[in-house]
Design a protein around this motif. Sequence first.
Motif, PDB file in Angstrom:
ATOM      1  N   ARG A 146      29.548 -26.317 -50.652  1.00 48.80           N
ATOM      2  CA  ARG A 146      29.353 -27.608 -51.321  1.00 48.80           C
ATOM      3  C   ARG A 146      29.592 -28.771 -50.361  1.00 48.80           C
ATOM      4  N   ARG A 147      30.646 -28.700 -49.585  1.00 50.86           N
ATOM      5  CA  ARG A 147      30.947 -29.783 -48.650  1.00 50.86           C
ATOM      6  C   ARG A 147      29.864 -29.895 -47.572  1.00 50.86           C
ATOM      7  N   ILE A 148      29.316 -28.770 -47.164  1.00 51.25           N
ATOM      8  CA  ILE A 148      28.219 -28.799 -46.193  1.00 51.25           C
ATOM      9  C   ILE A 148      26.998 -29.492 -46.797  1.00 51.25           C
ATOM     10  N   LEU A 149      26.705 -29.170 -48.056  1.00 53.30           N
ATOM     11  CA  LEU A 149      25.577 -29.823 -48.730  1.00 53.30           C
ATOM     12  C   LEU A 149      25.810 -31.327 -48.854  1.00 53.30           C
ATOM     13  N   GLU A 150      27.038 -31.738 -49.086  1.00 53.35           N
ATOM     14  CA  GLU A 150      27.334 -33.167 -49.168  1.00 53.35           C
ATOM     15  C   GLU A 150      27.028 -33.860 -47.840  1.00 53.35           C
ATOM     16  N   VAL A 151      27.350 -33.203 -46.730  1.00 54.00           N
ATOM     17  CA  VAL A 151      27.046 -33.769 -45.411  1.00 54.00           C
ATOM     18  C   VAL A 151      25.537 -33.846 -45.200  1.00 54.00           C
ATOM     19  N   LEU A 152      24.839 -32.766 -45.502  1.00 52.93           N
ATOM     20  CA  LEU A 152      23.388 -32.744 -45.306  1.00 52.93           C
ATOM     21  C   LEU A 152      22.710 -33.796 -46.181  1.00 52.93           C
ATOM     22  N   ASN A 153      23.199 -33.975 -47.392  1.00 45.78           N
ATOM     23  CA  ASN A 153      22.634 -34.980 -48.290  1.00 45.78           C
ATOM     24  C   ASN A 153      22.853 -36.381 -47.731  1.00 45.78           C
ATOM     25  N   LYS A 164      22.428 -14.678 -53.621  1.00 47.62           N
ATOM     26  CA  LYS A 164      22.362 -13.740 -54.744  1.00 47.62           C
ATOM     27  C   LYS A 164      23.241 -14.220 -55.890  1.00 47.62           C
ATOM     28  N   SER A 165      23.780 -15.424 -55.769  1.00 48.89           N
ATOM     29  CA  SER A 165      24.829 -15.864 -56.683  1.00 48.89           C
ATOM     30  C   SER A 165      24.372 -16.977 -57.619  1.00 48.89           C
ATOM     31  N   ALA A 166      24.835 -16.910 -58.865  1.00 46.93           N
ATOM     32  CA  ALA A 166      24.586 -17.984 -59.822  1.00 46.93           C
ATOM     33  C   ALA A 166      25.475 -19.189 -59.546  1.00 46.93           C
ATOM     34  N   LEU A 167      26.433 -19.054 -58.643  1.00 47.84           N
ATOM     35  CA  LEU A 167      27.324 -20.164 -58.314  1.00 47.84           C
ATOM     36  C   LEU A 167      26.561 -21.353 -57.731  1.00 47.84           C
ATOM     37  N   VAL A 168      25.372 -21.117 -57.220  1.00 47.56           N
ATOM     38  CA  VAL A 168      24.562 -22.216 -56.683  1.00 47.56           C
ATOM     39  C   VAL A 168      24.317 -23.285 -57.750  1.00 47.56           C
ATOM     40  N   LEU A 169      24.335 -22.915 -59.024  1.00 47.18           N
ATOM     41  CA  LEU A 169      24.100 -23.876 -60.101  1.00 47.18           C
ATOM     42  C   LEU A 169      25.225 -24.909 -60.185  1.00 47.18           C
ATOM     43  N   ARG A 170      26.393 -24.580 -59.704  1.00 47.39           N
ATOM     44  CA  ARG A 170      27.498 -25.544 -59.679  1.00 47.39           C
ATOM     45  C   ARG A 170      27.119 -26.810 -58.926  1.00 47.39           C
ATOM     46  N   ASP A 171      26.247 -26.657 -57.924  1.00 47.18           N
ATOM     47  CA  ASP A 171      25.915 -27.774 -57.043  1.00 47.18           C
ATOM     48  C   ASP A 171      24.597 -28.448 -57.398  1.00 47.18           C
ATOM     49  N   LEU A 172      24.160 -28.271 -58.635  1.00 46.30           N
ATOM     50  CA  LEU A 172      22.914 -28.922 -59.057  1.00 46.30           C
ATOM     51  C   LEU A 172      22.982 -30.442 -58.947  1.00 46.30           C
ATOM     52  N   ASP A 173      24.182 -31.002 -59.076  1.00 46.47           N
ATOM     53  CA  ASP A 173      24.319 -32.456 -58.974  1.00 46.47           C
ATOM     54  C   ASP A 173      23.974 -32.953 -57.574  1.00 46.47           C
ATOM     55  N   ILE A 174      24.055 -32.076 -56.570  1.00 43.84           N
ATOM     56  CA  ILE A 174      23.641 -32.417 -55.208  1.00 43.84           C
ATOM     57  C   ILE A 174      22.210 -31.954 -54.959  1.00 43.84           C
ATOM     58  N   LEU A 175      21.892 -30.760 -55.419  1.00 45.51           N
ATOM     59  CA  LEU A 175      20.597 -30.156 -55.112  1.00 45.51           C
ATOM     60  C   LEU A 175      19.438 -30.893 -55.769  1.00 45.51           C
ATOM     61  N   ALA A 176      19.602 -31.313 -57.009  1.00 44.18           N
ATOM     62  CA  ALA A 176      18.495 -31.978 -57.712  1.00 44.18           C
ATOM     63  C   ALA A 176      18.085 -33.283 -57.027  1.00 44.18           C
ATOM     64  N   GLY A 222      14.011 -29.135 -61.201  1.00 46.16           N
ATOM     65  CA  GLY A 222      13.126 -29.690 -60.190  1.00 46.16           C
ATOM     66  C   GLY A 222      13.382 -29.206 -58.779  1.00 46.16           C
ATOM     67  N   VAL A 223      14.219 -28.178 -58.636  1.00 45.13           N
ATOM     68  CA  VAL A 223      14.505 -27.633 -57.303  1.00 45.13           C
ATOM     69  C   VAL A 223      13.467 -26.559 -56.977  1.00 45.13           C
ATOM     70  N   PRO A 224      12.712 -26.697 -55.897  1.00 41.00           N
ATOM     71  CA  PRO A 224      11.742 -25.660 -55.521  1.00 41.00           C
ATOM     72  C   PRO A 224      12.456 -24.323 -55.325  1.00 41.00           C
ATOM     73  N   THR A 225      11.942 -23.294 -55.995  1.00 38.57           N
ATOM     74  CA  THR A 225      12.655 -22.019 -56.042  1.00 38.57           C
ATOM     75  C   THR A 225      11.733 -20.869 -55.681  1.00 38.57           C
ATOM     76  N   ALA A 226      12.266 -19.935 -54.910  1.00 38.95           N
ATOM     77  CA  ALA A 226      11.516 -18.752 -54.494  1.00 38.95           C
ATOM     78  C   ALA A 226      12.301 -17.500 -54.871  1.00 38.95           C
ATOM     79  N   VAL A 227      11.603 -16.363 -54.886  1.00 37.87           N
ATOM     80  CA  VAL A 227      12.255 -15.071 -55.080  1.00 37.87           C
ATOM     81  C   VAL A 227      11.998 -14.222 -53.855  1.00 37.87           C
TER      82      VAL A 227
END
Length: 359
Positions: A146-153, A164-176, A222-227
């Motif tokens: 999360r802190r890395i994403l804050e820097v990149l943002n 492989k984790s659903a924990l990524v949804l925690r950071d939707l406030d940054i990702l969106a 609205g986050v581009p998503t791949a499988v």
Amino acid sequence: MVEGERRRGRGALSNAAGRFEPHAREAFDDGWQSLDDLPPFRTSVTVEKPRTIINRNDSPDVGFDRSINPYRGCEHGCVYCFARPTHAYQGLSAGLDFETQLFAKPDAPELLEKELSKPGYEPRTIALGINTDGYQPIERDWRLTRRILEVLNAFGHPVGIVTKSALVLRDLDILAPMAERGLVKVALSVTSLDHKLARVMEPRAATPQRRLDTIRRLSEAGVPTAVLVAPVVPAVTDAEMERILDAAAAAGASEAGYVMLRVPLEIRDLFREWLLAHFPDRYRHVLSLLKEMHGGREYDSTFGQRMTGSGPYAWTMARRFEIAAERLGLNKRHTRLTTRHFRRPPRKGEQLSLFGEET
């Protein structure tokens, strides 16, 4: 082989010494029930202090030239993980040590900010979670991803995430918000839709349904998503390729990829142990298909071959993927992340110019 109760909830079945160690040790019951006193494997985290955090590569097999791994080792315990052999550089085993003796890099966000601020830095998409999953369970406490994403943002820097984790949804406030600026895409790896099979292959990763739900929620935000159908295990998970792509497309994935099973170095023996324990009836057939794909060996590290293999079986899997992706409309358009938003935020106390430009 480590006794079952000691490795409950883990993927590997053994814990052989690393390949660089001068001695190999094995627990041995001398008749006094001494093995009964050995404790179960528990997760421990050691702080690691690297001098840099951006890793560079020039491999033609991957679509990025730089990556960040906030953790070393992974508690998900995927038996096939290609990163397992890297634990040998720490004097540890690629087996149970890789899943239980983890390393965290708490200075990663600060190191990233420092590297991105260098005058000569040229931005290109950074891959996050490539060697080990940035959203593995210890991320709940350490919050490094999360802190890395804050820097990149803050820098307006593009990032591609694999997890492989659903924990990524925690950071939707940054990702969106990042997605609105074309700065992020997320790929969910789905190996099997069979919950029992997934549990023995990836014991501490999110269930297949939770990964599909994660694709859906990311896509709705609205986050581009791949499988990623990865890895495809011959004669074990290969029959599921179309079902996985169908389910992911229905959940909102717009892109897809696949990777065939790779068993370099210590992974070969770990995978053989796992295969013999869980699928003894398919043991010879799986190994035969692996050798068919790699010129008579179980693994070929040659660029252009290692991810997909060659020969009739590999060709068939590639055609199946292409046909399914075409039918589902996957990969019709690839999300291209942008670097046009990249800027170096002013440091604390730094004066700005009259027109809002950096000085």
